[in-house]
Design a protein around this motif. Structure first.
Motif, PDB file in Angstrom:
ATOM      1  N   ARG A 289       0.779  -1.191  -0.093  1.00  0.00           N
ATOM      2  CA  ARG A 289      -0.023   0.107   0.025  1.00  0.00           C
ATOM      3  C   ARG A 289       0.871   1.383  -0.135  1.00  0.00           C
ATOM      4  N   ALA A 290       0.316   2.334  -0.699  1.00  0.00           N
ATOM      5  CA  ALA A 290       1.039   3.392  -0.782  1.00  0.00           C
ATOM      6  C   ALA A 290       1.047   4.108   0.627  1.00  0.00           C
ATOM      7  N   PRO A 291       2.069   4.862   0.955  1.00  0.00           N
ATOM      8  CA  PRO A 291       2.109   5.454   2.244  1.00  0.00           C
ATOM      9  C   PRO A 291       1.231   6.726   2.452  1.00  0.00           C
ATOM     10  N   ARG A 292       0.490   6.848   3.412  1.00  0.00           N
ATOM     11  CA  ARG A 292      -0.632   7.950   3.596  1.00  0.00           C
ATOM     12  C   ARG A 292      -0.180   9.295   3.140  1.00  0.00           C
TER      13      ARG A 292
ATOM     14  N   GLU B 219       5.049   0.763 -25.141  1.00  0.00           N
ATOM     15  CA  GLU B 219       6.362   0.035 -24.593  1.00  0.00           C
ATOM     16  C   GLU B 219       7.192   1.260 -23.902  1.00  0.00           C
ATOM     17  N   ALA B 220       7.401   2.318 -24.366  1.00  0.00           N
ATOM     18  CA  ALA B 220       8.195   3.375 -23.597  1.00  0.00           C
ATOM     19  C   ALA B 220       7.272   3.774 -22.449  1.00  0.00           C
ATOM     20  N   ASP B 221       5.823   3.683 -22.396  1.00  0.00           N
ATOM     21  CA  ASP B 221       5.238   4.106 -21.088  1.00  0.00           C
ATOM     22  C   ASP B 221       5.254   3.006 -20.093  1.00  0.00           C
ATOM     23  N   ARG B 222       5.229   1.615 -20.669  1.00  0.00           N
ATOM     24  CA  ARG B 222       5.436   0.612 -19.629  1.00  0.00           C
ATOM     25  C   ARG B 222       6.922   0.538 -18.980  1.00  0.00           C
ATOM     26  N   LEU B 223       7.769   1.002 -19.854  1.00  0.00           N
ATOM     27  CA  LEU B 223       9.395   0.855 -19.409  1.00  0.00           C
ATOM     28  C   LEU B 223       9.322   2.006 -18.364  1.00  0.00           C
ATOM     29  N   ARG B 224       8.550   3.376 -18.601  1.00  0.00           N
ATOM     30  CA  ARG B 224       8.655   4.294 -17.534  1.00  0.00           C
ATOM     31  C   ARG B 224       8.063   3.835 -16.314  1.00  0.00           C
ATOM     32  N   ALA B 225       7.038   3.354 -16.632  1.00  0.00           N
ATOM     33  CA  ALA B 225       6.116   2.873 -15.270  1.00  0.00           C
ATOM     34  C   ALA B 225       6.976   1.834 -14.502  1.00  0.00           C
ATOM     35  N   GLU B 226       7.794   0.754 -15.034  1.00  0.00           N
ATOM     36  CA  GLU B 226       8.718   0.039 -14.401  1.00  0.00           C
ATOM     37  C   GLU B 226       9.920   0.610 -13.561  1.00  0.00           C
ATOM     38  N   ILE B 227      10.395   1.597 -14.483  1.00  0.00           N
ATOM     39  CA  ILE B 227      11.551   2.360 -13.855  1.00  0.00           C
ATOM     40  C   ILE B 227      10.781   3.054 -12.453  1.00  0.00           C
ATOM     41  N   ALA B 228       9.891   3.735 -12.518  1.00  0.00           N
ATOM     42  CA  ALA B 228       9.250   4.492 -11.414  1.00  0.00           C
ATOM     43  C   ALA B 228       8.907   3.485 -10.363  1.00  0.00           C
ATOM     44  N   ARG B 229       8.485   2.511 -10.714  1.00  0.00           N
ATOM     45  CA  ARG B 229       8.255   1.285  -9.522  1.00  0.00           C
ATOM     46  C   ARG B 229       9.388   0.881  -9.023  1.00  0.00           C
TER      47      ARG B 229
ATOM     48  N   LYS C 202      12.217   2.431  -8.711  1.00  0.00           N
ATOM     49  CA  LYS C 202      12.857   3.416  -7.696  1.00  0.00           C
ATOM     50  C   LYS C 202      11.851   3.593  -6.625  1.00  0.00           C
ATOM     51  N   ALA C 203      10.788   3.434  -6.658  1.00  0.00           N
ATOM     52  CA  ALA C 203       9.831   3.534  -5.577  1.00  0.00           C
ATOM     53  C   ALA C 203      10.180   2.367  -4.340  1.00  0.00           C
ATOM     54  N   GLU C 204      10.309   1.254  -5.321  1.00  0.00           N
ATOM     55  CA  GLU C 204      10.694  -0.100  -4.232  1.00  0.00           C
ATOM     56  C   GLU C 204      12.057   0.147  -3.188  1.00  0.00           C
ATOM     57  N   ARG C 205      13.069   0.902  -3.915  1.00  0.00           N
ATOM     58  CA  ARG C 205      14.274   1.264  -3.524  1.00  0.00           C
ATOM     59  C   ARG C 205      14.272   2.645  -2.543  1.00  0.00           C
ATOM     60  N   GLY C 206      13.250   3.233  -2.802  1.00  0.00           N
ATOM     61  CA  GLY C 206      12.789   4.802  -1.998  1.00  0.00           C
ATOM     62  C   GLY C 206      13.635   5.740  -2.507  1.00  0.00           C
ATOM     63  N   GLU C 207      14.137   5.749  -3.598  1.00  0.00           N
ATOM     64  CA  GLU C 207      14.519   6.920  -4.432  1.00  0.00           C
ATOM     65  C   GLU C 207      13.294   7.923  -4.597  1.00  0.00           C
ATOM     66  N   ALA C 208      13.574   9.012  -5.008  1.00  0.00           N
ATOM     67  CA  ALA C 208      12.729  10.117  -5.184  1.00  0.00           C
ATOM     68  C   ALA C 208      12.409  10.498  -6.528  1.00  0.00           C
TER      69      ALA C 208
END
Length: 119
Positions: A64-67, A101-111, A113-119
Motif C-alpha cells: 500500500r502507498a504511504p498515506r 512500450e515506452a510508457d511501460r518501461l517508464r512505469a517499471e523504472i518508477a516502480r 525507484k519507489a521500491e528502492r525509496g528513491e525520489a
C-alpha cells in the motif's frame, strides 16, 4: 447443542480437506500435501487449525502507498492527429506500440525507484 458442535467440526474438517486437496504442491508449506491430509483426518480440529495457520501459502498482498503521498491522477496525453496524416495504418500501429512500450518501461523504472525509496 452437541449435534451442532459436531456439524461445525465436520464442516470445518471438510473445508480444510478440500482446501488441502485443491492446493498446488508449491502452495503447501512445512509438510507434503499427503501429510497435511493425514493430520487433518486423524486430528481434525488441531490439524485444521495448523493447516490454516502454517500449512498453506497465502497470496502476497500488494504494497500500500504511504498515506503521506497524495493520490495522483493518471496523466492524460493529447494526441495530435495532424502528425498521422500520410502514414499508413501499419505505421500508425507501430508508432502506438512503441509509445505503449515506452510508457511501460517508464512505469517499471518508477516502480523500481519507489521500491528502492528513491525520489
Amino acid at each position: 447443542m452437541p449435534f451442532v458442535l459436531s456439524l461445525l467440526v465436520l464442516a470445518f474438517s471438510v473445508v480444510t480437506l478440500i482446501d488441502i486437496i485443491t492446493r498446488q504442491d508449491w502452495q503447501v508449506k512445512h509438510l507434503p500435501k499427503f501429510g497435511w491430509i493425514i493430520l487433518a483426518i486423524v486430528i481434525p480440529i488441531v490439524g485444521g487449525i495448523a493447516w490454516w495457520a502454517a500449512g498453506r501459502e497465502y497470496p502476497e498482498r500488494p504494497a500500500r502507498a504511504p498515506r503521506s503521498e497524495p493520490l495522483r491522477a493518471p496523466s492524460i496525453r493529447i494526441v495530435d492527429d495532424r502528425r498521422m496524416e500520410g502514414r499508413s495504418t501499419e505505421q500508425q500501429l507501430a508508432d502506438l506500440e512503441r509509445e505503449i512500450e515506452a510508457d511501460r518501461l517508464r512505469a517499471e523504472i518508477a516502480r523500481r525507484k519507489a521500491e528502492r525509496g528513491e525520489a
